[in-house]
Design an enzyme around this catalytic site. Structure first.
Site, mmCIF file in Angstrom:
data_model
loop_
_atom_site.group_PDB
_atom_site.id
_atom_site.type_symbol
_atom_site.label_atom_id
_atom_site.label_comp_id
_atom_site.label_asym_id
_atom_site.label_seq_id
_atom_site.Cartn_x
_atom_site.Cartn_y
_atom_site.Cartn_z
ATOM 1 N N ASP A 44 25.566 23.302 26.417
ATOM 2 C CA ASP A 44 26.521 22.193 26.333
ATOM 3 C C ASP A 44 27.125 22.038 27.727
ATOM 4 O O ASP A 44 28.087 22.717 28.069
ATOM 5 C CB ASP A 44 27.618 22.492 25.309
ATOM 6 C CG ASP A 44 27.054 22.774 23.924
ATOM 7 O OD1 ASP A 44 26.006 22.203 23.598
ATOM 8 O OD2 ASP A 44 27.654 23.579 23.194
ATOM 9 N N SER B 263 48.942 49.520 64.886
ATOM 10 C CA SER B 263 49.296 50.620 63.997
ATOM 11 C C SER B 263 50.402 51.482 64.601
ATOM 12 O O SER B 263 51.469 50.983 64.948
ATOM 13 C CB SER B 263 48.043 51.443 63.672
ATOM 14 O OG SER B 263 48.285 52.306 62.583
ATOM 15 N N ASP C 38 46.153 46.865 58.636
ATOM 16 C CA ASP C 38 46.011 47.640 59.868
ATOM 17 C C ASP C 38 44.646 47.350 60.508
ATOM 18 O O ASP C 38 43.614 47.347 59.827
ATOM 19 C CB ASP C 38 46.114 49.133 59.507
ATOM 20 C CG ASP C 38 46.234 50.031 60.716
ATOM 21 O OD1 ASP C 38 45.446 49.863 61.657
ATOM 22 O OD2 ASP C 38 47.106 50.918 60.702
#
Length: 834
Positions: free
Chosen positions: A83, A386, A666
């Site tokens: 369908d 970092s 980071d």
């Protein structure tokens, strides 16, 4: 030769460089599209090659798409045919996915339905057509999809396309396209050649009772599809509401009662006059009736997002001030006879990698070493990633930090890294975290685990909360008294792709935050506020810098695939990345892309891919690129070309401007470096002092940078150390590329314990009693400086500080020689042709 032993004189490099540059020739060689032919002769950053364009642009067209029929569609149901229906999505023209009717029990459905889109031909218009099998019990099955570039159509033509939907020739989808020009329609566009901002409209809505009582408790839902704000829930009489939406779209306001959703009021917004209040009555079956007051206005005409590829005006003004400081410092350090002209002053940068407390501590020691040598004032940029960003954030709280003795800040650092960290998770601290996070959510910041990590990280590094903010670091740059700090992060996807497959470099400075790849930046104080189509829609207070430190060192947005990469040999991943890059280069922007339904094996693979790439603790901040569209030629733009490196770069409908939030991580999950901001051609960096804090592989991360640059065509010297240097790296290594004078020289300082074992200071040999102080454990495993260690002993912190300071001071001659050559190189580049 790519690698020059620094023990030999560098003046040979200068002589050869002068020969290679060919002073007196008519034009310097230019091999990279990022550089204009004469950019090497300018002391100031060159202008962006494609400056932002703002004008009334013709090119509005009416696109009619007629979905005809499909042939030989597969069936998910073994008993009956599918369908099927088709969805159409063209995000540059409409926020909603339009849909055909469902044709039941047919493998050869006929729809014969038409849809209309108002598009602008200056944009990259990619239409997605998807075929679904409707299922009343479970979610609808996706059978097939097609991506089609509307830019291949010509105005006035009627094009009938039969899209193949698999290996079988009989399986196909038939669609008819008709593009008609609308010559009387123009649109205000602002573009940098990559991103495009369109005109914005603003709708103000007020709901009022028409009865005697005010403030009805009835809940009402309001929605303008494609608006920045999305659906909003309101109480009648509770105040006004605002929606920002593209002015060129044919939008409508939808209002309905939550208790009676079938009762709905729809108002076409194109029919509303600008600047006038329009009053309507919502004839609901409930009492009292509701009055709706609407006022449509033009959105902010000026962009809050800067669309430009070069440094901002504030950074360029800073560089002019800083060059005066650098010129004086170089004259003194190099014992020059005369003053340097502005065009003779080289741009020197310090690049620091990540590494947790180890990186923060080592950077303090190395900056103290540069200050002792009188070379810190020679530096124009300092970049961090970092853990090294923690050091920079601390130092820049003092606007005069580089002009003062660093003994005081270093002693404070030692106090923080050696203190007990047990109290950071005490009940009282957790309550404080909860209170501040609740206040951030109330203000409008998206909640995420990264915000909690930011507060924990702050408690690890400080005794009390710090109120410092990134934009306040401008005070440290007001007279050019310090280098300009730039902090790095990666933007990723929340699921579906690893950072390795989708990672976009983002840079944070006291002036601006943005993406070089897109040439889009915002003032740093606006980061976290809400934007749409380049305009500021909701300003939030600037966050304390600890929340940015949480982003820069955000290890918790990683997925399992990222962790596998981090724990293994990165070389294997980069082999695959290079292959993906070659494929991306071949495909360019897809003119036509067909995706078939995955097989059972494919669905299993998708399940595991989803498991491996889902980020359970993803970071979230409001996306300042949201709503912006792509220029039709964005893929060929030299800046985008230099930084495109993801699987989605050829699919504009899936890139970052379509996301409501950024997902920042980071940089260590791709390359542990903060080098990319220094590779922007308009910054024109001559010498990079590379400070590497990795415990495994003294050259590994720098080699990955070199490989990335080679694939992207970004000027960078080859990183090819000798075999014996790989086995036993020295304290300092120089990398050059004389064949590409636009490449910066790189003076690389890996974190090694070489002559420090025998010498307590340059030229001062250790006594037998001092031998133990020269033993610094930098092994990849078991080291007291492993990234997971958050507390150092006083002895270990002293050793690391002394080692990092010593490695700089012990290479003073090498640093001075590199600076001399940078001056010579800049003079040669600035000399006018005869």
């Amino acid at each position: 030769m790519a690698l020059f032993p620094v023990t030999s004189g560098l003046w040979g490099w200068g002589a050869e460089l002068a020969c290679r540059l060919g002073i007196g020739s008519k034009e310097l060689p230019c091999r990279n599209p990022l550089f204009s032919p004469h950019c090497l002769g300018h002391s100031q950053p060159a202008a962006c090659p494609l400056p932002p364009l703002q004008s009334k642009v013709p090119g509005t067209c009416l696109l009619t798409v007629r979905v005809l029929q499909a042939h030989d569609l597969p069936s998910k149901d073994l008993v009956t045919p599918s369908d099927c229906y088709v969805t159409l999505w063209l995000p540059t023209a409409c926020s909603q996915r339009l849909q055909t009717r469902t044709v039941r029990n047919s493998r050869n459905p006929v729809w014969n339905q038409s849809f209309h889109f108002r598009i602008n031909s200056q944009l990259r218009n990619i239409m997605q057509l998807k075929i679904f099998d409707q299922d009343l019990v479970t979610s609808d099955d996706h059978l097939l999809s097609v991506l089609f570039d509307v830019g291949t159509l010509r105005a006035g033509e009627l094009v009938h396309n039969s899209f193949p939907l698999g290996s079988k020739a009989s399986k196909r989808l038939e669609v008819e396209f008709h593009l008609r020009s609308l010559p009387d329609c123009t649109e205000q566009l602002v573009s940098n050649g990559i991103l495009v901002a369109r005109e914005l409209s603003c709708l103000h809505v007020q709901l009022k009772d028409m009865g005697d009582r005010q403030g009805s408790r009835s809940k009402v839902q309001l929605a303008v599809p494609g608006s920045c704000e999305g659906p909003q829930e309101a109480s009648v009489g509770a105040g006004s509401f605002c929606f920002h939406f593209p002015a060129c779209w044919e939008q409508e306001l939808s209002i309905y009662l939550q208790d009676a959703p079938q009762e709905r009021l729809k108002v076409p917004l194109n029919s509303l006059p600008n600047g006038q209040v329009v009053r309507l009555v919502f004839p609901t079956s409930q009492e009292p009736l509701m009055r709706v007051e609407l006022k449509k206005e033009e959105g902010p005409p000026e962009l809050a997002v800067r669309l430009g590829c070069g440094p901002c005006a504030e950074e360029q003004a800073f560089l002019s001030r800083r060059k005066q400081v650098v010129a004086r410092a170089l004259k003194q350090a190099l014992q020059l006879d005369g003053d340097l002209r502005e065009d003779e002053v080289p741009v020197i940068a310090v690049m620091a990698t990540g590494g947790g407390i180890r990186a923060m501590t080592s950077l303090y020691g190395q900056l103290a070493g540069l200050q002792e040598l009188g070379l810190l004032d020679c530096v124009s940029y300092i970049t961090g990633a970092s853990g090294s960003t923690w050091a920079l954030a601390n130092l820049y709280e003092d606007p005069e930090w580089s002009q003062k003795d660093l003994t005081g800040p270093t002693e404070l650092l030692k106090t923080q890294v050696t203190k007990s960290k047990l109290g950071v998770l005490a009940p009282g601290r957790l309550w404080q975290y909860q209170q501040e996070l609740a206040e951030r959510t109330r203000l409008g910041h998206p909640p995420c685990f990264t915000n909690l990590w930011a507060l924990i990280n702050e408690a690890l590094l400080h005794d009390e909360p710090h109120e410092h903010r990134l934009s306040e670091q401008r005070q440290a740059l007001s007279r050019g008294q310090n280098p300009l700090p730039i902090y790095c992060a990666l933007n990723t996807k929340g699921q579906g792709l690893s950072t390795f497959e989708f990672g976009e470099w983002a840079e944070f400075s006291p002036y601006e935050i943005g993406f070089p790849k897109y040439g889009a930046f915002i003032p740093s104080e606006l980061f976290g506020s809400e934007f749409f189509m380049g305009r500021l829609t909701k300003k939030l207070p600037e966050s304390r810098i600890c929340f940015l430190e949480g982003i820069w060192s955000n290890l918790y947005a990683a997925n399992l695939l990222d962790s596998m990469y981090w724990a293994s040999d990165p070389g294997q991943f980069w082999e695959r990345w290079a292959q993906d890059q070659a494929t991306l280069e071949k495909e360019r922007v897809p003119l036509l892309k067909i995706e078939e339904t995955p097989t059972v094996a494919g669905r299993i693979a998708e399940f595991f891919t989803d498991l491996l790439t889902r980020r359970p603790l993803a970071q979230a901040s409001h996306n300042f690129l949201r709503g912006l569209h792509f220029d039709r030629d964005y893929f060929e733009h030299p800046y985008f070309s230099a930084w495109r490196a993801t699987k989605l770069d050829g699919l504009p409908n899936e890139l970052t401007p379509t996301e409501p939030h950024l997902c920042l991580l980071d940089v260590g999950y791709l390359i542990n470096t903060s080098c990319p901001p220094l590779l922007q051609p308009m910054r024109d960096v001559d010498l990079i002092v590379s400070l590497d804090y990795n415990l495994q592989g003294a050259f590994q991360q720098l080699q990955l940078v070199g490989r990335f640059c080679k694939e992207q065509g970004i000027p960078f010297p080859p990183v090819e150390p000798e075999a014996h240097e790989l086995q036993q790296p020295r304290e300092c290594h120089l990398f050059l590329d004389l064949d590409r004078p636009e490449s910066p020289a790189v003076l690389h300082f890996p974190l090694v314990n070489d002559s420090f074992r025998e010498f307590s200071a340059p030229g001062i040999r250790r006594t037998p009693e001092e031998q133990a102080a020269g033993e610094v454990d930098l092994s990849p495993k078991g080291s007291p400086y492993h990234y997971s260690k958050v507390t150092y002993s006083p002895e270990d912190s002293d050793k690391l500080l002394r080692l990092s300071r010593y490695n700089i001071c012990n290479n003073s001659e090498r640093l001075l020689e590199a600076l001399r050559e940078a001056v010579l190189r800049r003079r040669l580049r600035g000399r006018r042709p005869e």
